[in-house]
Design an enzyme around this catalytic site. Sequence first.
Site, short mmCIF file in Angstrom:
data_model
loop_
_atom_site.label_atom_id
_atom_site.label_comp_id
_atom_site.label_asym_id
_atom_site.label_seq_id
_atom_site.Cartn_x
_atom_site.Cartn_y
_atom_site.Cartn_z
N GLU A 35 13.07 -7.04 15.74
CA GLU A 35 13.32 -6.99 17.18
C GLU A 35 11.94 -6.98 17.85
OE1 GLU A 35 15.63 -3.67 18.69
OE2 GLU A 35 15.41 -4.43 20.74
N ARG A 262 14.17 2.18 2.65
CA ARG A 262 13.11 2.07 3.67
C ARG A 262 11.82 2.63 3.13
NH1 ARG A 262 14.77 1.62 8.98
NH2 ARG A 262 12.84 2.37 9.87
N LYS A 272 9.15 2.59 15.79
CA LYS A 272 8.51 1.89 16.90
C LYS A 272 8.60 2.71 18.18
CE LYS A 272 10.64 -2.04 15.91
NZ LYS A 272 11.12 -3.43 15.90
#
Length: 563
Positions: A35, A262, A272
């Site tokens: 994104e 992850r 983020k």
Amino acid sequence: MENEEKSLNFIEQIVEKDLQEGKNNGRIQTRFPPEPNGYLHIGHVKAICMDFGIADRYHGVCNLRFDDTNPAKEDTEYVDSIQQDIAWLGFHWGNVYYASDYFQKLYDLAIRFIREGKAYVDEQTAEQIAEQKGTPTEPGVASPYRDRPVEENLRLFQAMQNGEIEEGKMVLRAKIDMANSNMHFRDPIIYRIITSHPHHRTGRTWNVYPMYDFAHGQSDYFEGVTHSICTLEFVVHRPLYDYFIDQFADSDYRPHQYEFNRLNITYTVMSKRKMLQLVKEGLVAGWDDPRMPTVCGLRRRGYTPEAIRAFINTIGYTKVEGTIDYTWLENAIREDQKEKAPRVCAIFDPVKLVLTNYQGEGEDLTAENIDGHPELGTRTMRFAKELYIERQDFLEEADKNFFRLSPNGREVRLKNAYIIQATGCDKDAAGNITTVYATYDPNSKSGTEGGNRKTKATINWVECHTCVDVEARLYDRLFKVENPSAEEGDFRDLLNPESLITKTIKAEAWLRNEMKATEWKDGIAQVNHYQFLKQGYFVVDPDTTADKLVMNRTASLKDNWQK
Ligand code: ATP
Ligand code: MG
């Protein structure tokens, strides 16, 4: 390639099995779907190495797809930086796609869902909808709008898109199963209104935007992705991913989602949202602050693509969550640079050394950039009567375990130069040593026959009149606790106040070559790496000018944080 020697990871095993079974006619297609709402971090690199790595290894293609479905947070600045960082890491994408390319198709699909009685417009608040979700063991409560007639749903969804409805007042929900044991099936929201921000690509064309679950699988299908690889938190979304595709697919082809663990690293944050907060509030100097776990931050810190990829290769891929010690990352750059970075002298806490019996103007000595490897380059070191040495390398009164300089008759070698013996020192009124005196042996020069004479200690030095001042930026862990995300309270209170210490040090004259405007290639500073003997790995910072040399410590030589 480095990973050829390793055994296959579990995703590579799946891909090989699919290839053996002739699935998708042997076609392998992956995607990396960031994104564009922030800069890439080292966690993303783990996904990048997987997505691009699979495509490379199995002669497939990996496309870059920007998951740009939330205009309130996204920007072209991020689109550009993401491409730059992936290219710098050394990966090549096939096509660049955007989820926004599919806004019309997805909108049409939503209309189709409404027509088929599979979606409805809900007018409840987000809180009300959340309250009705139920729990994994208790079914949810149906919305009072769940059984609206199709025509009304069509009219309202159109009104949402026309900008007639205020943001937050209505959503489109898939009508699936409010009692499903998978909570994601309890009528998930598939479209929401965003009118407060224009989209960075489509401007004001759209007032409704698809949610992740309604966009991701569909985009994979539209593009022909075969292996859609993501992180473990998406395991619970996978049935919904499959469900939506099954509702509209007009062929037997299906993309499949696979999940791995992850990357989390100690003493940093990997979100983020939190990074953006640090940047916006000036708690770090920017996304590329060398303390940040971003790709641009690591680059400025002195990490190379090879070191970063080697780190990812070392940690591997599994199906269990965990946290990697920060030291592993540092070890990767130490390993990468130990036979590459020229080893030079820099004095961090200088005291003057005068060689009382040295005659003449001085001389140029030759030093190997890496000891014992003349083929890796040599350089000139200026030597003369007045030098700087580290303050801690001299003791006026030393016990027998101190092997460095002291006026006790012991011999010490100056790195790449001569053997000396201290004779005494001067002090100021406060008792601080201002000058150390020594004599040197002219027949002990390194590289000559006399140079073979052994001493217990070798010390670093630079020549007083030619050495260059360097602004050394000494970086350390960004946070003072191992897992800032797991602590109570505000993560910003956990920042390490000593994560940056700036110091002026004195480096050998050879580094003057670096005092020029930084060269940039494709927006990336081209800078050199060095090892400062006994101190650590350093890289030239792009803040360097013709008047001032600025260098960042990438990593100390050894780990100082070992418990
Ligand atoms: P953040 O939570 O920091 O915003 P994100 O997961 O929302 O991260 P995306 O831009 O959606 O960020 O991520 C793109 C891809 O990178 C996804 O496939 C995601 O699974 C992967 N990814 C993100 N963070 C990590 C991580 N820490 N480790 C491994 N992969 C990651
Ligand atoms: Mg995401």
